[in-house]
Design an enzyme around this catalytic site. Structure first.
Site, PDB file in Angstrom:
ATOM      1  N   GLY A   1      67.224  45.598   6.958  1.00 38.77           N
ATOM      2  CA  GLY A   1      66.600  45.978   8.088  1.00 38.77           C
ATOM      3  C   GLY A   1      66.288  45.058   9.055  1.00 38.77           C
ATOM      4  O   GLY A   1      65.754  44.483   9.462  1.00 38.77           O
TER       5      GLY A   1
ATOM      6  N   GLY B   1      63.359  44.303  15.034  1.00 42.22           N
ATOM      7  CA  GLY B   1      62.207  43.424  14.464  1.00 42.22           C
ATOM      8  C   GLY B   1      62.784  42.566  13.680  1.00 42.22           C
ATOM      9  O   GLY B   1      63.106  41.111  14.063  1.00 42.22           O
TER      10      GLY B   1
ATOM     11  N   GLY C   1      63.379  41.903  10.782  1.00 41.22           N
ATOM     12  CA  GLY C   1      64.803  41.377  10.181  1.00 41.22           C
ATOM     13  C   GLY C   1      65.700  41.283  11.124  1.00 41.22           C
ATOM     14  O   GLY C   1      66.953  40.070  10.776  1.00 41.22           O
TER      15      GLY C   1
ATOM     16  N   SER D   1      53.285  42.706   1.668  1.00 40.53           N
ATOM     17  CA  SER D   1      52.220  43.345   3.002  1.00 40.53           C
ATOM     18  C   SER D   1      50.827  42.752   1.834  1.00 40.53           C
ATOM     19  O   SER D   1      50.793  43.087   0.949  1.00 40.53           O
ATOM     20  CB  SER D   1      51.898  44.412   3.531  1.00 40.53           C
ATOM     21  OG  SER D   1      51.069  45.394   3.876  1.00 40.53           O
TER      22      SER D   1
ATOM     23  N   TYR E   1      52.087  53.285   1.313  1.00 40.52           N
ATOM     24  CA  TYR E   1      52.214  51.864   2.129  1.00 40.52           C
ATOM     25  C   TYR E   1      52.355  51.184   0.342  1.00 40.52           C
ATOM     26  O   TYR E   1      52.524  50.011   0.156  1.00 40.52           O
ATOM     27  CB  TYR E   1      52.211  51.884   2.996  1.00 40.52           C
ATOM     28  CG  TYR E   1      52.553  50.522   3.770  1.00 40.52           C
ATOM     29  CD1 TYR E   1      54.242  50.586   4.606  1.00 40.52           C
ATOM     30  CD2 TYR E   1      52.044  49.327   4.289  1.00 40.52           C
ATOM     31  CE1 TYR E   1      54.496  49.219   4.884  1.00 40.52           C
ATOM     32  CE2 TYR E   1      52.017  48.267   4.416  1.00 40.52           C
ATOM     33  CZ  TYR E   1      53.524  48.382   5.325  1.00 40.52           C
ATOM     34  OH  TYR E   1      53.888  47.180   5.289  1.00 40.52           O
TER      35      TYR E   1
END
Length: 296
Positions: free
Chosen positions: A42, A46, A48, A170, A193
């Site tokens: 990814g 952003g 990454g 997260s 998530y």
């Protein structure tokens, strides 16, 4: 994948308690990235993308991954123009386990070592969706692809020791209900998530224990909350942190001094959801993951 929002920032409001690393875990000292092979999933946008650029600036050979070839080419060109490090792009849709397998085989074919693997790619959905393999999409993209890709590349990572694996997780963590992992019961879609991110933390802890003594450092990280990425803005969410803040925390995991088996909130070691420390739950997740990914 309709109504999908790919984000580099975690959605959470809870703070985690700072704790000291568990005894017996190895500590990885800071290391130069000059000439090292760093793979970041990814990494066309952003956080990454920023990690790819910063790693290359330190002399790394960066493996850029994403679904969009045009954006991947742009990252490679930007790195090439600096004259520092190098980059190569690989395309793969992580919602397909077949594409994850092909990505892993391509990396094994082209590289004889992986010094750092950053599992950064992820999705955040507004509703329950399923992957091409029929799995709940958060679990498939955020976790199962991470599990399968990491397991596939593990021989190259061990060969490169001292090496590192970083799971971008997260603070938004939901306990895994092993009786309904795919969230098929009504009203559970919103837990996808958080469940997938806790699974990434559990995998990091489990793998760190498995690789103890092999000089491979495995960590999980919440880099920053709601970074100012284009995807966050396009989703209408208000940024609460900068990409730079997240990148500083993530680069600490890539080349700074960290402890294997530890979960980090930004720059500090932190306490994950209680299920992450349940050895039986981690073993159950490992068994399920091996079955769903078809690994022996």
């Amino acid at each position: 994948m309709t109504s999908m929002r790919v984000v580099a920032a975690a959605v959470a409001t809870a703070a985690c308690l700072i704790v000291t690393p568990a005894s017996g875990q190895s500590s990885a000292a800071g290391a130069s990235l000059q000439g090292k092979v760093v793979m970041i999933t990814g990494s066309t946008d952003g956080l990454g993308r920023e990690l790819a650029i910063r790693s290359a600036a330190e002399g790394a050979r960066v493996i850029v991954h994403g679904r969009n070839a045009e954006r991947g080419k742009a990252v490679v060109e930007e790195i090439t123009k600096t004259g520092k490090g190098s980059a190569r792009f690989y395309a793969a849709d992580l919602s397909s386990l077949d594409e994850v397998r092909m990505l892993g085989q391509a990396i094994l074919r082209d590289y004889d070592r992986i010094d750092v693997l950053v599992n950064n790619a992820g999705v955040l959905l507004s509703d329950r969706q399923v992957s091409k393999d029929g799995h709940e999409l958060h679990f498939a993209v955020n976790y199962l692809s991470t599990f399968l890709l990491t397991r596939t590349l593990l021989p190259r990572i061990v060969t490169a020791a001292p090496s590192r694996i970083v799971n971008v997780a997260s603070v938004a963590q939901s306990p895994i209900d092993f009786d309904d992992v795919m969230l098929e019961r009504p009203g559970r879609g919103g837990q996808g998530y958080g469940q997938s991110k806790l699974a990434m933390v559990m995998f990091a802890m489990d793998l760190a224990e498995e690789l103890k003594g092999r000089n491979v450092t495995v960590t999980a990280l919440h880099p920053a909350t709601m970074m100012d990425t284009s995807m966050v803005r396009e989703a209408g969410m208000k940024a609460r942190a900068t990409v730079d803040e997240g990148a500083v925390a993530a680069m600490r995991q890539v080349s700074g001094t960290v402890d294997s088996g530890q979960y980090y909130n930004g720059l500090q070691p932190a306490r994950a959801n209680a299920q992450a420390y349940d050895e039986a739950a981690r073993a159950r997740l490992r068994s399920l993951s091996m079955r769903l990914t078809g690994l022996p």
